[in-house]
Motif scaffolding. Structure first.
Motif, short mmCIF file in Angstrom:
data_model
loop_
_atom_site.label_atom_id
_atom_site.label_comp_id
_atom_site.label_asym_id
_atom_site.label_seq_id
_atom_site.Cartn_x
_atom_site.Cartn_y
_atom_site.Cartn_z
N ARG A 43 0.83 -1.22 0.00
CA ARG A 43 0.00 0.00 0.00
C ARG A 43 0.86 1.26 0.00
NH1 ARG A 43 -5.88 0.15 2.45
NH2 ARG A 43 -6.39 -2.04 2.36
N PHE A 45 2.04 3.83 -2.48
CA PHE A 45 1.68 4.17 -3.86
C PHE A 45 2.55 5.27 -4.47
CE2 PHE A 45 -2.26 2.83 -1.68
CZ PHE A 45 -2.55 1.71 -2.44
N THR A 46 2.99 6.19 -3.62
CA THR A 46 3.82 7.29 -4.12
C THR A 46 4.57 7.91 -2.95
OG1 THR A 46 3.83 9.34 -5.42
CG2 THR A 46 1.89 8.95 -4.02
N ASN A 47 5.12 9.11 -3.16
CA ASN A 47 5.93 9.79 -2.12
C ASN A 47 7.23 9.03 -1.83
OD1 ASN A 47 3.69 11.39 -2.11
ND2 ASN A 47 3.33 11.28 0.10
N LYS A 240 6.75 14.34 -8.29
CA LYS A 240 7.08 13.01 -7.78
C LYS A 240 6.75 11.91 -8.79
CE LYS A 240 4.58 14.07 -4.38
NZ LYS A 240 3.64 14.00 -3.26
N SER A 242 5.59 8.09 -9.26
CA SER A 242 4.82 7.16 -8.44
C SER A 242 5.49 5.79 -8.41
CB SER A 242 3.41 7.01 -9.01
OG SER A 242 3.46 6.18 -10.17
N ALA A 244 3.98 3.14 -9.35
CA ALA A 244 3.58 2.47 -10.60
C ALA A 244 4.59 2.77 -11.70
CB ALA A 244 2.18 2.93 -11.01
N GLN A 245 4.97 4.03 -11.81
CA GLN A 245 5.95 4.42 -12.83
C GLN A 245 7.30 3.74 -12.56
OE1 GLN A 245 5.06 8.71 -11.99
NE2 GLN A 245 5.45 8.93 -14.18
N PHE B 208 -2.58 6.79 -7.79
CA PHE B 208 -1.14 6.89 -7.48
C PHE B 208 -0.78 8.36 -7.34
CE2 PHE B 208 -1.26 2.76 -9.71
CZ PHE B 208 -0.60 1.97 -8.80
N GLU B 209 -0.58 9.03 -8.48
CA GLU B 209 -0.48 10.49 -8.58
C GLU B 209 -1.47 10.89 -9.66
OE1 GLU B 209 1.53 12.93 -7.18
OE2 GLU B 209 2.93 11.71 -6.01
#
Ligand code: PLP
Ligand code: PLP
Lengths: 397, 404
Positions: A43, A45-47, A240, A242, A244-245, B208-209
């Motif tokens: 969980r 997802f980003t940051n 930022k 993510s 996913a990227q 996500f973003e």
């Protein structure tokens, strides 16, 4: 199925679905799924999550400097400009993707358009020198087509004039010149991880630098978090990347070498097939350069080839081949730059000529050696039947 | 771990109350099957970005949800705000009127659009920008009004619209914290010139973003679509200066796969906030920022706690203590001092007395899918423990500060 008549002359189009320029390499489905199962389990997802950290670590090794990931190449350029404290005016080519010059606008900087060297397609010390004035604080150098030119003169020039050198290396991931990585040119290099590039992060960008202070600045500017290094920075943004990227980019990174080889095979096929056609000049890397071959780029001399670049493009489009005119027109001729800076009209002869003559063909995951053979054959047919094509086009509305 | 004596507190070497961190964001999971179904199509078609079919579908769904004509997605809400300000600003380098009691990034975003932030104080009860101060701040160089809805209360929409109209100044709403809430029965999304929302994972809709703009103005919509894609009008030609503001297809897939769960997310949020109130009811000196439920149907995104003036420990000490227990609470919009550092020319603390006071008052408590009722009860126990042992805690905190 290859036809013996061009579609524009009434034959059946070579491809029913358009074939696009762009790398578009993708990981196998099970690897993608594993990667995202992990994201959902954590969980996170980003940051600046674990996958971004891993990617930055792997990229730092790959590029041999500090690598900081961001949303995309354009935001990367904007952050990099701020991290170098650039202001006033910056020298930049007009023969580039519009985002290079647009990044200057967002950073509050005025572009000084510079012509390119006709062979390397890059700005050279000779073209830059006369443009240096009191107001110029830096040079935004662009490497095109997945290769690198010799930049020693430019680096010396920047140093002698105390100018910052920012490298738009959006095309140049995994490229090197005389064994020096594309990330080591100038003060900062910015890469794009757009899906059409050799390293696919869906969208994405990398800011690479060997300067620790600049790296700290970049890490602060790219987000509004309070827990990170607090370098004194002029301005901050959400840039930022993510998880996913980063997850996609990690899967892509393991295949970069293999994909470069695949590109090279397609590139060589085009080269072998097209090199002897009159009026075609293929863009080649310098001998000292090891490139990623993500573009097959060539120039059309309409007198010798028989058709203009745009006529050939129409031919190819009617075959379902979405060849691209990167970059046409040059940024100095694009709105609103043409109105804001009319002084550059007709002052960049190499740029204007390249903008009229260059064309790129598809290379990458959607293509094979067979694709390259088929496209080459069509180009040869267009040359052979040039007068017919010309007449046909003249009759079209 | 339950605290029996003061040295059980994690800040004094005890074991943290929570084994895993309790964040302050929604962090919801998608419908996993749906996410993989869309993703498989993305990988098969190799359409990863550039305004693809998944982005289209998401935009259409969001238009329905917000009852608005146009939805334009962006890489994140920050880039959306920069693009909106750059598009709508009346002056090339003018002023954007905005609150300071909000997201710390907003003034930076104005600067990226060559605008200067002009801060206005907020209403002490609702925390939203004070329309009369907005009115007073309008001048020759005003480019735009950027009003921000708070999670607990909407802006005074009618009055702001009237002021914007009278002065012919565009009015933009940052509706990031009003997502899926409604005002007088109408979903947020079609007020002002446009509204901006975020798809950041900590927000109610997780992409996500990501971010998006909603508007009924088709000219603005098309200008923003062009702007987010480098200003391209066709292959190679640009109409204006643009940016890369594109939302990629996998992020769009995530948001789509989260969208159906929104009603139950809102429901869970409401219960969570109610449970906080119940669980903390017997602790003296605590109140919660009330959701204004008269004109608004809120999304109950945050639980905002207020300690009475005579509480035995300061807000900042409490935040520090509970963070070490792995409850990642923080001072709610506590950053006005940082604003002063960045925007000293534009920032005048004595012009913003309410903002400066509010910035010291609230604790943003852990919320979202990772916070259970049980967690909330344990937090209540922790607060009661802190309250009862405040003097010893304070003594030991002072001691450790002297040592450091
Ligand atoms: C030379 C150049 N600079 C900058 C960019 C912008 O990168 P991105 O698309 O990742 O924003 C691109 C590519 O798209 C590019 O080709
Ligand atoms: C009020 C407000 N506006 C804008 C933003 C920026 O959103 P994003 O993170 O998508 O850039 C945030 C984010 O937290 C916010 O709280």
């Amino acid at each position: 199925m290859s036809t013996d008549r061009l579609a524009i002359l009434g034959g059946r189009p070579e491809y029913s679905e358009p074939l696009h320029v762009g790398q578009l390499y993708a990981p196998p489905w099970d690897e993608f799924k594993d990667q995202f199962d992990g994201i959902f389990r954590r969980r996170y997802f980003t940051n600046h999550g674990p996958l971004v950290s891993q990617l930055e670590k792997d990229l730092s090794e790959f590029l041999n400097c500090q690598a900081i990931c961001v949303t995309n190449g354009t935001l990367g350029l904007m952050v990099a400009l701020k991290s170098l404290g650039l202001s006033g005016k910056v020298i930049v080519p007009s023969f580039t993707f519009p985002a290079t010059v647009q990044a200057l606008y967002w950073a509050g900087i005025e572009p000084v358009f510079c012509d390119v060297d006709y062979d390397t397609h890059a700005i050279s010390a000779e073209h830059i020198s006369p443009l240096i004035t009191e107001e110029v604080t830096g040079i935004l150098y662009v490497s095109l087509w997945g290769g690198l030119a010799d930049t020693t003169d430019i680096e010396r020039l920047a140093e002698n004039h105390s100018l910052k050198l920012l490298h738009d290396a959006c095309h140049a991931f995994a490229a090197s010149y005389a064994k020096r990585s594309s990330a080591q040119i100038g003060d900062v290099s910015v890469f794009s991880l757009h899906a059409t590039k050799i390293l696919n992060g869906l969208e994405g960008g990398i800011i690479a630098t060997s300067n620790h202070e600049v790296a700290d600045q970049v890490r602060t500017i790219r987000n509004f978090h309070s827990s990170h290094t607090h370098a004194a920075v002029p301005l901050r943004i959400n840039a930022k990347m993510s998880e996913a990227q980063a997850g996609m980019a990690l899967l892509s990174l393991t295949r970069v070498r293999k994909n470069v080889e695949n590109n090279l095979l397609q590139w060589q096929t085009f080269y072998r097939n097209l090199n002897d056609i009159p009026g075609i000049k293929i863009y080649r890397y310098d001998e000292q350069c090891s490139g990623n071959y993500q573009y097959f780029n060539f120039e059309i001399d309409d007198v010798r080839f028989g058709l203009t670049r745009d006529m050939l493009l129409q031919c190819l489009q009617s075959e379902g081949i979405a060849a691209r005119r990167y970059f046409s027109p040059g940024v100095h001729n694009l709105s609103p730059y043409d109105v804001l800076f009319p002084q550059y009209a007709n002052t960049l002869p190499n740029t204007d000529k390249l903008c009229l003559r260059t064309l790129q063909l598809p290379i990458g995951a959607m293509c094979t050696i067979d694709t390259a053979d088929r496209i080459s054959r069509l180009i040869r047919m267009a040359h052979d039947d040039a007068h017919l094509v010309k007449n046909q086009l003249a009759e079209m509305p | 771990m339950v605290k029996r004596v003061v040295s059980d507190l994690a800040c004094f070497g005890g074991k943290a109350l929570f084994h895993s961190v309790k964040p302050i964001g929604q962090l919801s999971l998608p419908n996993i099957e749906r996410f993989y179904e869309i993703s498989l199509e993305i990988l098969t078609s190799r359409r990863f970005t550039n305004n693809g079919p998944v982005v289209h579908e998401l935009e259409q769904r969001l238009c329905q949800t917000h009852a608005v004509e146009h939805c334009i997605t962006f890489a994140n809400a920050s880039v959306a705000i920069i693009s909106v300000l750059d598009t709508l600003a009346k002056h090339k380098s003018g002023e954007v009127i905005m609150p300071a009691f909000t997201y710390i990034g907003l003034p930076h975003l104005a600067k990226w659009a060559s605008q200067t932030p002009r801060f206005c104080d907020v209403d002490p009860a609702t925390h939203v920008i004070d329309p009369e101060r907005v009115n007073a701040a309008i001048g020759e160089s005003t480019s735009c009004i950027l009003a921000v809805h708070q999670v607990n209360a909407p802006c005074n929409i009618e009055r702001l619209q009237q002021i914007a109209k009278e002065n012919d100044i565009p009015l933009v709403f940052d509706s990031v914290h009003a997502i899926f809430a409604s005002y007088l029965g109408k979903p947020f999304g079609s007020f002002g010139a446009c509204e901006i929302f975020s798809l950041h994972a900590t927000k109610i809709l997780n992409g996500f973003e990501g971010g998006y703009v909603t508007t009924n103005d088709s000219n603005l919509a098309s200008a923003l679509r062009t702007k987010r894609n480098f200003g391209f009008t066709d292959e190679g030609h640009t109409a204006s200066i643009g940016i890369n503001g594109k939302l990629n297809e996998v992020h769009a897939a995530m948001a789509l796969a989260c969208l159906d769960d929104i009603p139950s997310i809102l429901d869970r949020n409401k219960r969570r906030v109610a449970h906080y109130a119940d669980a903390f009811a017997n602790i003296p000196g605590i109140r919660w920022v009330a959701y204004s439920e008269v004109s608004m149907m809120p999304n109950y995104e945050f639980a905002l706690l207020h300690l009475s003036e005579d509480w035995p420990l300061s807000r900042n000490d409490v935040v520090r203590i509970i963070r070490i227990e792995n409850a990642l609470a923080r001072g709610y919009y506590e950053h006005t001092d940082q604003l002063a550092k960045y925007f000293s020319k534009d920032f005048c603390a004595h012009d913003l007395p309410v903002t400066c006071r509010l910035a010291r008052e609230f604790i943003q408590m852990p919320v979202g899918e990772l916070v259970s009722n049980d967690d909330i009860e344990r937090l209540a126990e922790l607060f009661l423990f802190i309250y009862r042992n405040a003097s010893e805690i304070k003594r030991r905190l002072d001691q450790s500060q002297n040592v450091n």
